[in-house]
Motif scaffolding. Structure first.
Motif, mmCIF file in Angstrom:
data_model
loop_
_atom_site.group_PDB
_atom_site.id
_atom_site.type_symbol
_atom_site.label_atom_id
_atom_site.label_comp_id
_atom_site.label_asym_id
_atom_site.label_seq_id
_atom_site.Cartn_x
_atom_site.Cartn_y
_atom_site.Cartn_z
ATOM 1 N N GLU A 175 11.892 0.323 -5.956
ATOM 2 C CA GLU A 175 13.226 -0.278 -6.048
ATOM 3 C C GLU A 175 13.520 -1.271 -4.927
ATOM 4 N N THR A 176 12.541 -1.571 -4.092
ATOM 5 C CA THR A 176 12.735 -2.525 -3.004
ATOM 6 C C THR A 176 13.196 -3.867 -3.550
ATOM 7 N N PRO A 177 14.237 -4.489 -2.970
ATOM 8 C CA PRO A 177 14.655 -5.830 -3.407
ATOM 9 C C PRO A 177 13.494 -6.813 -3.237
ATOM 10 N N THR A 178 13.270 -7.636 -4.241
ATOM 11 C CA THR A 178 12.133 -8.546 -4.207
ATOM 12 C C THR A 178 12.593 -10.002 -4.293
ATOM 13 N N PRO A 179 11.800 -10.929 -3.741
ATOM 14 C CA PRO A 179 12.089 -12.345 -3.935
ATOM 15 C C PRO A 179 12.076 -12.689 -5.426
ATOM 16 N N PRO A 180 12.778 -13.749 -5.827
ATOM 17 C CA PRO A 180 12.857 -14.095 -7.261
ATOM 18 C C PRO A 180 11.503 -14.337 -7.918
#
Length: 379
Positions: free
Chosen positions: A150-155
């Motif tokens: 669930e880590t926020p990722t670059p687009p």
């Protein structure tokens, strides 16, 4: 963008090949972060220091700063992997991507950082590496807990689970220091098998669990365990047939046994070993890593099951909180456990047509390891 995005903006990240001259300062920074991290043995300097030596310090360091303060550290290696229909450029965190070197199989792997800041630190590292290495197809982290997915990722990236398994543990209670008390918490069948094994073995002589008292003794016991392990897992299934694996663990023991973070235990019957357990201990948490078992012709005898039960009782008497069998599905783990979680390897992949196709169709079966057991069987 995730709610931690505002925290990410205040962080800066650098990365470069590791220079051996950095090691004294890096050791100080790493051990300071360990004290405020989620405290995995596999991200401790005890493990990492031995791993760096195995690699002859040929790796890359990524550092995360909050202002001038170091709040995140990890190593990474770049690997070209042959995948169906293409070659994938991979960046692996705290691993190499090479099967022989990664057979040491670290679990609960992550970027070292203060507890509670994991997502922001991971997201900042991914953003930095995506920009610095536009030729990379995948950024791989694991074996780790599910929340890493669930880590926020670059687009330009999306997360994909490429390997998963169950992990079993026994959450210890003070009363488990008495073996019968622990056995009363298990199923009737498990109790019966362990008590029957104990009764039959006692007919041969005294049954006791013995701990190596020095690194020299631990290394001797591990060599006996290796012989049994190779007998049980022939060829490359046993890490003891792999020089990287073997040299790593001998180095780990020589460096760290005196600190009390490693146990090599022997289940002896009339002073004859019938089972060895190789465990790590970190802040009251016990990790079972591997065993070597002298299997009996009489299938009523379960020396491995008995050894684990006695080890659980032993560690409960020491005040430890958890006995973790770690990843890989096995009946003996389920029988002795009262807790389980899922462990995964996550690949943060570029949004390329082939990866997206694999993600949605899950067609590349050769890419995903079969769920269940790690590639280095540790039973």
């Amino acid at each position: 963008m995730h709610k931690n995005a505002n925290l990410m903006r205040s962080l800066s990240v650098t990365s470069a090949p590791l220079n051996k001259e950095q090691l004294p300062q890096l050791l100080e920074q790493w051990t300071r972060l360990e004290k405020v991290s989620s405290k995995s043995f596999f991200t401790s300097w005890k493990w990492i220091g031995s791993w760096l030596k195995m690699l002859d310090y040929r790796t890359n360091l990524v550092t995360v700063y909050d202002g001038s303060e170091v709040i995140g550290l990890a190593f990474f290696n770049i690997h070209k992997a042959n995948r169906p229909f293409h070659i994938s450029a991979q960046l692996w965190f705290n691993r190499t991507g090479e099967d022989a070197k990664d057979q040491i199989w670290p679990e609960y792997n992550d970027i070292l950082c203060p507890k509670g800041r994991e997502w922001a630190v991971r997201a900042s590292v991914l953003q930095h590496l995506v920009e610095k290495y536009p030729e990379m197809d995948e950024f791989v982290l694991g074996v780790s807990r599910q929340e890493i997915y669930e880590t926020p990722t670059p687009p330009s990236l999306f997360p994909r689970v490429i390997w998963e398994t169950k992990s079993y543990a026994s959450l210890l209670k003070p009363e488990f220091c008495d073996l019968d008390s622990f056995l009363s918490s298990t199923s009737r069948n498990t109790r019966h098998q362990i008590r029957r094994t104990l009764k039959l073995l006692r007919q041969r002589g005294e049954v006791e669990l013995v701990k190596a008292q020095s690194d020299e003794e631990a290394l001797i016991m591990l060599k006996h365990a290796a012989r049994l392990h190779k007998k049980r897992w022939p060829g490359l299934k046993s890490g003891f047939n792999n020089p990287y694996f073997e040299n790593f663990h001998y180095e780990l023991i020589k460096r760290n046994y005196s600190s009390g973070c490693i146990d090599v235990l022997s289940l002896n019957v009339d002073d004859t070993p019938v089972c060895f357990l190789y465990n790590f201990i970190h802040r009251g948490y016990v990790y079972f890593y591997l065993s070597g078992i002298e299997y009996e012709k009489d299938n009523r005898l379960k020396p491995g099951l008995l050894a684990h039960a006695m080890a659980i009782s032993h560690y409960a008497s020491m005040g430890c909180a958890t006995y973790d069998f770690m990843g890989g599905e096995a009946q003996y783990k389920a029988s002795l456990s009262n807790h389980q979680v899922s462990l995964i390897i996550t690949s943060f992949q570029r949004k390329q047509p082939l990866f997206i196709l694999k993600h949605w169709l899950d067609a590349a079966k050769s890419y995903v390891r079969s769920p269940g057991n790690p590639p280095s069987d540790r039973e």
